[in-house]
Scaffold this motif. Structure first.
Motif, PDB file in Angstrom:
ATOM      1  N   UNK A 210       0.835  -1.218   0.000  1.00  0.00           N
ATOM      2  CA  UNK A 210       0.000   0.000   0.000  1.00  0.00           C
ATOM      3  C   UNK A 210       0.863   1.258   0.000  1.00  0.00           C
ATOM      4  N   UNK A 211       0.378   2.276  -0.687  1.00  0.00           N
ATOM      5  CA  UNK A 211       1.105   3.535  -0.784  1.00  0.00           C
ATOM      6  C   UNK A 211       0.137   4.675  -0.536  1.00  0.00           C
ATOM      7  N   UNK A 212       0.529   5.599   0.332  1.00  0.00           N
ATOM      8  CA  UNK A 212      -0.323   6.732   0.673  1.00  0.00           C
ATOM      9  C   UNK A 212      -0.351   7.745  -0.469  1.00  0.00           C
ATOM     10  N   UNK A 213      -1.480   8.377  -0.697  1.00  0.00           N
ATOM     11  CA  UNK A 213      -1.537   9.440  -1.720  1.00  0.00           C
ATOM     12  C   UNK A 213      -0.620  10.604  -1.343  1.00  0.00           C
ATOM     13  N   UNK A 214       0.112  11.088  -2.304  1.00  0.00           N
ATOM     14  CA  UNK A 214       1.002  12.206  -2.053  1.00  0.00           C
ATOM     15  C   UNK A 214       2.350  11.815  -1.485  1.00  0.00           C
ATOM     16  N   UNK A 215       2.610  10.533  -1.299  1.00  0.00           N
ATOM     17  CA  UNK A 215       3.887  10.086  -0.766  1.00  0.00           C
ATOM     18  C   UNK A 215       4.938  10.124  -1.873  1.00  0.00           C
ATOM     19  N   UNK A 216       5.872  11.058  -1.789  1.00  0.00           N
ATOM     20  CA  UNK A 216       6.847  11.276  -2.848  1.00  0.00           C
ATOM     21  C   UNK A 216       8.289  11.003  -2.418  1.00  0.00           C
ATOM     22  N   UNK A 217       8.521  10.771  -1.133  1.00  0.00           N
ATOM     23  CA  UNK A 217       9.876  10.529  -0.638  1.00  0.00           C
ATOM     24  C   UNK A 217      10.051   9.036  -0.400  1.00  0.00           C
TER      25      UNK A 217
END
Length: 384
Positions: free
Chosen positions: A93-100
């Motif tokens: 799973x990946x959170x929205x807005x996670x860019x790092x």
């Protein structure tokens, strides 16, 4: 710390180093970054001992992402008596807005996801099963290399307007014709001879790998399943061995529908309310096994028939397995013709047949007894 508490340890694996983080069991606990260790086996064993000395009454649970490093980490940690899980990176799973995204964050994320039980765990084959799979893939690679060399030679002849009058390419007669060709320029003749030499080498390599695969599979614990699924039309030895080598134990799937989803043979779906929309197949999972099934599905365009070759393959098999194979022929041949008459595209029809083929293969595998793995022997074996 409670006696039965658990330490969740995330490993972000690389060729030269591992990033390590852990989190304790409990609502108020947070992820702790432990730093970087070498990827050498001795460093991994030392890391495990450090956690054991730091948390002597806790159970250690490790997790890392599947990747090019393979499964030796899993086998090493399980041989030391600890729980280890391998997860699919694409399904995390990946959170929205996670860019790092860093190694440190990945290790901490894995430890936390394991704690909340939100990791997509994948099936890890036994070392012997993976060895047969490597041999099967080497045979397929040799086949692809041979086909590539043949295409290069055909392209070379086409550029020079040299045509073969026969019908069967790469037969004994065709090979003799190629060896007797004389090109006008010496440089072109050298190119032709080198191409023929390459094809001959790759044919010998393929023959060696096929012979070795036949020898190894007959000593494999899944050989009864390989022999049983050859009762079906379109499933010969090489297809059967490669299919089981890629999928492993089919009994781990509770229903055939789960196996279809695992192979990516089920259609995409976007439904809302009263509207239901189906798209192309998902194509997730093992693409090699999916390709083998689609190749075998072409055999069901003919009427149901138990040929002499299929009869030989069905010798010494149980009546239950033979009945399942005949039911598959009756249903799949009829379904193939019905879909064609409805105007469906041939590729869509073949994919639909392949999807149902794996259900019958799953049913046959449930009828076969497989020798269990010696757990004590497996745990005592540490990979070199």
């Amino acid at each position: 710390m409670n006696k039965n508490s658990i330490v969740f340890i995330g490993l972000d694996t690389h060729k030269e180093f591992f990033e390590v983080a852990h989190e304790l069991e409990g609502r108020d606990e947070h992820v702790i970054h432990d730093g970087r260790i070498s990827s050498a086996k001795a460093s991994v064993i030392k890391m495990v001992r450090d956690f054991q000395s730091k948390y002597p009454q806790a159970t250690l649970h490790f997790v890392y992402e599947a990747g090019p490093c393979g499964y030796w980490i899993y086998r090493l940690l399980t041989s030391l008596g600890h729980c280890c899980y391998v997860v699919a990176p694409s399904l995390l799973p990946k959170k929205p807005g996670e860019r790092v995204k860093t190694d440190r964050k990945d290790a901490m994320k894995l430890a936390h996801l394991l704690k909340i039980n939100d990791v997509p765990i994948i099936y890890v084959p036994e070392a012997e099963d993976e060895a047969v799979r490597d041999l099967s893939r080497a045979r397929q690679t040799a086949t692809n290399d041979l086909n590539h060399a043949r295409l290069q030679l055909k392209g070379f002849l086409l550029r020079n307007n040299i045509r073969y009058d026969g019908t069967a390419n790469w037969s004994a007669k065709h090979i003799r014709w190629l060896n007797e060709l004389i090109l006008p320029h010496p440089a072109q003749h050298i190119v032709l001879q080198e191409m023929l030499h390459t094809i001959d080498e790759r044919m010998r390599r393929l023959a060696r790998l096929v012979n070795e695969l036949e020898h190894q599979v007959k000593q494999w614990r899944y050989y009864p399943v390989v022999k049983a699924i050859q009762a079906m039309r379109g499933i010969r030895f090489l297809v059967a061995a490669s299919l089981i080598a890629e999928l492993g134990d089919l009994r781990r799937f509770d229903t055939p529908r789960k196996l279809m989803k695992y192979l990516g043979l089920t259609p995409k779906e976007e439904s809302s309310g009263d509207h239901r929309r189906l798209g192309k197949i998902t194509k997730c999972g093992n693409g090699r096994a999916r390709r083998l099934l689609i190749e075998g599905a072409h055999a069901y365009k003919h009427p149901p028939k138990v040929s002499t070759e299929i009869q030989k393959r069905q010798e010494m098999l149980s009546k239950e397995v033979i009945d399942i194979a005949w039911q598959a022929q009756l249903r799949l041949c009829r379904r193939y013709q019905r879909l064609i008459h409805r105007g469906k595209h041939r590729n869509l029809v073949v994919t639909a047949i392949a999807r149902e083929m794996i259900a019958y293969i799953w049913a046959i595998s449930r009828e076969i007894a497989i020798a269990p793995i010696d757990v004590a022997k497996r745990k005592s074996r540490v990979p070199a």
